[in-house]
Motif scaffolding. Sequence first.
Motif, PDB file in Angstrom:
ATOM      1  N   ALA A 173     -58.296  14.267  19.753  1.00  0.00           N
ATOM      2  CA  ALA A 173     -57.345  14.734  18.744  1.00  0.00           C
ATOM      3  C   ALA A 173     -56.156  15.424  19.392  1.00  0.00           C
ATOM      4  O   ALA A 173     -55.009  15.248  18.965  1.00  0.00           O
ATOM      5  N   TYR A 174     -56.424  16.203  20.436  1.00  0.00           N
ATOM      6  CA  TYR A 174     -55.328  16.901  21.123  1.00  0.00           C
ATOM      7  C   TYR A 174     -54.381  15.898  21.786  1.00  0.00           C
ATOM      8  O   TYR A 174     -53.157  16.011  21.684  1.00  0.00           O
ATOM      9  N   VAL A 175     -54.951  14.898  22.455  1.00  0.00           N
ATOM     10  CA  VAL A 175     -54.134  13.904  23.153  1.00  0.00           C
ATOM     11  C   VAL A 175     -53.311  13.078  22.173  1.00  0.00           C
ATOM     12  O   VAL A 175     -52.159  12.719  22.446  1.00  0.00           O
ATOM     13  N   SER A 176     -53.875  12.781  20.995  1.00  0.00           N
ATOM     14  CA  SER A 176     -53.177  11.951  20.008  1.00  0.00           C
ATOM     15  C   SER A 176     -52.137  12.732  19.210  1.00  0.00           C
ATOM     16  O   SER A 176     -51.394  12.147  18.430  1.00  0.00           O
ATOM     17  N   GLY A 177     -52.090  14.048  19.393  1.00  0.00           N
ATOM     18  CA  GLY A 177     -51.108  14.850  18.678  1.00  0.00           C
ATOM     19  C   GLY A 177     -51.610  15.475  17.394  1.00  0.00           C
ATOM     20  O   GLY A 177     -50.850  16.126  16.681  1.00  0.00           O
ATOM     21  N   ALA A 178     -52.921  15.302  17.074  1.00  0.00           N
ATOM     22  CA  ALA A 178     -53.499  15.901  15.862  1.00  0.00           C
ATOM     23  C   ALA A 178     -53.980  17.311  16.210  1.00  0.00           C
ATOM     24  O   ALA A 178     -55.189  17.563  16.338  1.00  0.00           O
ATOM     25  N   GLU A 179     -53.050  18.225  16.390  1.00  0.00           N
ATOM     26  CA  GLU A 179     -53.390  19.568  16.850  1.00  0.00           C
ATOM     27  C   GLU A 179     -54.290  20.316  15.866  1.00  0.00           C
ATOM     28  O   GLU A 179     -55.220  21.020  16.262  1.00  0.00           O
ATOM     29  N   GLN A 180     -54.023  20.162  14.578  1.00  0.00           N
ATOM     30  CA  GLN A 180     -54.817  20.876  13.583  1.00  0.00           C
ATOM     31  C   GLN A 180     -56.277  20.431  13.613  1.00  0.00           C
ATOM     32  O   GLN A 180     -57.194  21.256  13.532  1.00  0.00           O
ATOM     33  N   ALA A 181     -56.499  19.129  13.746  1.00  0.00           N
ATOM     34  CA  ALA A 181     -57.864  18.601  13.828  1.00  0.00           C
ATOM     35  C   ALA A 181     -58.550  19.107  15.093  1.00  0.00           C
ATOM     36  O   ALA A 181     -59.743  19.429  15.083  1.00  0.00           O
ATOM     37  N   CYS A 182     -57.797  19.189  16.181  1.00  0.00           N
ATOM     38  CA  CYS A 182     -58.354  19.686  17.437  1.00  0.00           C
ATOM     39  C   CYS A 182     -58.787  21.146  17.310  1.00  0.00           C
ATOM     40  O   CYS A 182     -59.884  21.529  17.723  1.00  0.00           O
ATOM     41  N   VAL A 183     -57.927  21.966  16.728  1.00  0.00           N
ATOM     42  CA  VAL A 183     -58.243  23.392  16.558  1.00  0.00           C
ATOM     43  C   VAL A 183     -59.473  23.570  15.665  1.00  0.00           C
ATOM     44  O   VAL A 183     -60.360  24.395  15.954  1.00  0.00           O
ATOM     45  N   ALA A 184     -59.545  22.796  14.578  1.00  0.00           N
ATOM     46  CA  ALA A 184     -60.687  22.898  13.666  1.00  0.00           C
ATOM     47  C   ALA A 184     -61.987  22.506  14.371  1.00  0.00           C
ATOM     48  O   ALA A 184     -63.026  23.140  14.197  1.00  0.00           O
ATOM     49  N   MET A 185     -61.939  21.454  15.196  1.00  0.00           N
ATOM     50  CA  MET A 185     -63.131  21.017  15.913  1.00  0.00           C
ATOM     51  C   MET A 185     -63.568  22.057  16.929  1.00  0.00           C
ATOM     52  O   MET A 185     -64.762  22.329  17.068  1.00  0.00           O
ATOM     53  N   ARG A 186     -62.614  22.634  17.631  1.00  0.00           N
ATOM     54  CA  ARG A 186     -62.948  23.687  18.593  1.00  0.00           C
ATOM     55  C   ARG A 186     -63.613  24.879  17.900  1.00  0.00           C
ATOM     56  O   ARG A 186     -64.551  25.492  18.424  1.00  0.00           O
ATOM     57  N   SER A 187     -63.110  25.213  16.726  1.00  0.00           N
ATOM     58  CA  SER A 187     -63.690  26.317  15.963  1.00  0.00           C
ATOM     59  C   SER A 187     -65.134  25.998  15.552  1.00  0.00           C
ATOM     60  O   SER A 187     -66.022  26.859  15.628  1.00  0.00           O
ATOM     61  N   ASN A 188     -65.377  24.764  15.140  1.00  0.00           N
ATOM     62  CA  ASN A 188     -66.733  24.356  14.768  1.00  0.00           C
ATOM     63  C   ASN A 188     -67.674  24.391  15.968  1.00  0.00           C
ATOM     64  O   ASN A 188     -68.853  24.761  15.843  1.00  0.00           O
ATOM     65  N   ILE A 189     -67.171  24.008  17.118  1.00  0.00           N
ATOM     66  CA  ILE A 189     -67.991  24.038  18.337  1.00  0.00           C
ATOM     67  C   ILE A 189     -68.378  25.474  18.689  1.00  0.00           C
ATOM     68  O   ILE A 189     -69.545  25.763  19.015  1.00  0.00           O
ATOM     69  N   ASP A 190     -67.414  26.392  18.628  1.00  0.00           N
ATOM     70  CA  ASP A 190     -67.700  27.801  18.934  1.00  0.00           C
ATOM     71  C   ASP A 190     -68.730  28.379  17.966  1.00  0.00           C
ATOM     72  O   ASP A 190     -69.636  29.122  18.376  1.00  0.00           O
ATOM     73  N   LEU A 191     -68.585  28.038  16.685  1.00  0.00           N
ATOM     74  CA  LEU A 191     -69.528  28.533  15.684  1.00  0.00           C
ATOM     75  C   LEU A 191     -70.929  27.980  15.927  1.00  0.00           C
ATOM     76  O   LEU A 191     -71.924  28.713  15.837  1.00  0.00           O
ATOM     77  N   ALA A 192     -71.031  26.688  16.240  1.00  0.00           N
ATOM     78  CA  ALA A 192     -72.332  26.071  16.494  1.00  0.00           C
ATOM     79  C   ALA A 192     -73.006  26.705  17.715  1.00  0.00           C
ATOM     80  O   ALA A 192     -74.217  26.961  17.707  1.00  0.00           O
ATOM     81  N   ARG A 193     -72.241  26.958  18.751  1.00  0.00           N
ATOM     82  CA  ARG A 193     -72.802  27.595  19.957  1.00  0.00           C
ATOM     83  C   ARG A 193     -73.312  28.998  19.648  1.00  0.00           C
ATOM     84  O   ARG A 193     -74.380  29.414  20.129  1.00  0.00           O
ATOM     85  N   SER A 194     -72.547  29.736  18.856  1.00  0.00           N
ATOM     86  CA  SER A 194     -72.945  31.097  18.501  1.00  0.00           C
ATOM     87  C   SER A 194     -74.240  31.090  17.676  1.00  0.00           C
ATOM     88  O   SER A 194     -75.164  31.875  17.946  1.00  0.00           O
ATOM     89  N   GLN A 195     -74.313  30.193  16.698  1.00  0.00           N
ATOM     90  CA  GLN A 195     -75.517  30.118  15.864  1.00  0.00           C
ATOM     91  C   GLN A 195     -76.736  29.665  16.668  1.00  0.00           C
ATOM     92  O   GLN A 195     -77.843  30.192  16.492  1.00  0.00           O
TER      93      GLN A 195
END
Length: 233
Positions: free
Chosen positions: A163-185
């Motif tokens: 998503a970051y490479v394709s220019g979909a920055e918002q999708a990239c940020v949302a995915m990163r946030s989901n990854i951080d949350l999953a790791r924390s849980q």
Amino acid sequence: MAALGRGPAFLRLLRSNAQVLRRRGKPAGCAMAKWRSVATSVAALGGGLCAVPFAQAPSLTHESLIKRAASLVTDSSATFLSQTTLALIDAITEYSKAVHALLALQKRYLASLGRLSQTEEESIWQVMIGQRAQVSDRQEECERFEALWISALRLGETAAEAAYVSGAEQACVAMRSNIDLARSQAEEARKFSRDADKKLAEAKALEIRADAQRAAALEKSQEDVPEAYLRED
């Protein structure tokens, strides 16, 4: 477009009516003059319909399509990660419950040893065997869901990078946030898993102790049997 289709049909109807009038013997010139004026009006109407502009679809570039596809990939990856995280947490919770239940049974058995009848002792022992099997099943389930969770985590990281490479920055940020949350849980759930592992080690130590005491009690009961009962007739 429907109006355009009605134009030729109406013209065919006019020709049909003209033929009927001709067969009825009415003056062809008068009748045809009348219908010619109507046909002229219809033709004018048809010309107006042909001039109606159609809405043009917006042009889609390769870049916009790639961004949209990348967003869909991150959405799917986030769902997969969320489901595997929930499954892992539930599996760890059930594993922890099973270990604590086994530990409670073993402590109860050791506390009651010597005060139970042979039937009661055997009954508790069978329950402990069943609980050990349940602990093993729950442990295997944890390992299976953790492997799935790791795969989902890697997929999410790849989707975020795409998503970051394709220019979909918002999708990239949302995915990163989901990854951080999953790791924390998952890390919070692993605390219960590590505690359950310690309890399982304690349970295995108690199991060895229980086996030794059970064997000693059985040997003592055999020694207490009067020698007369052991003799053959």
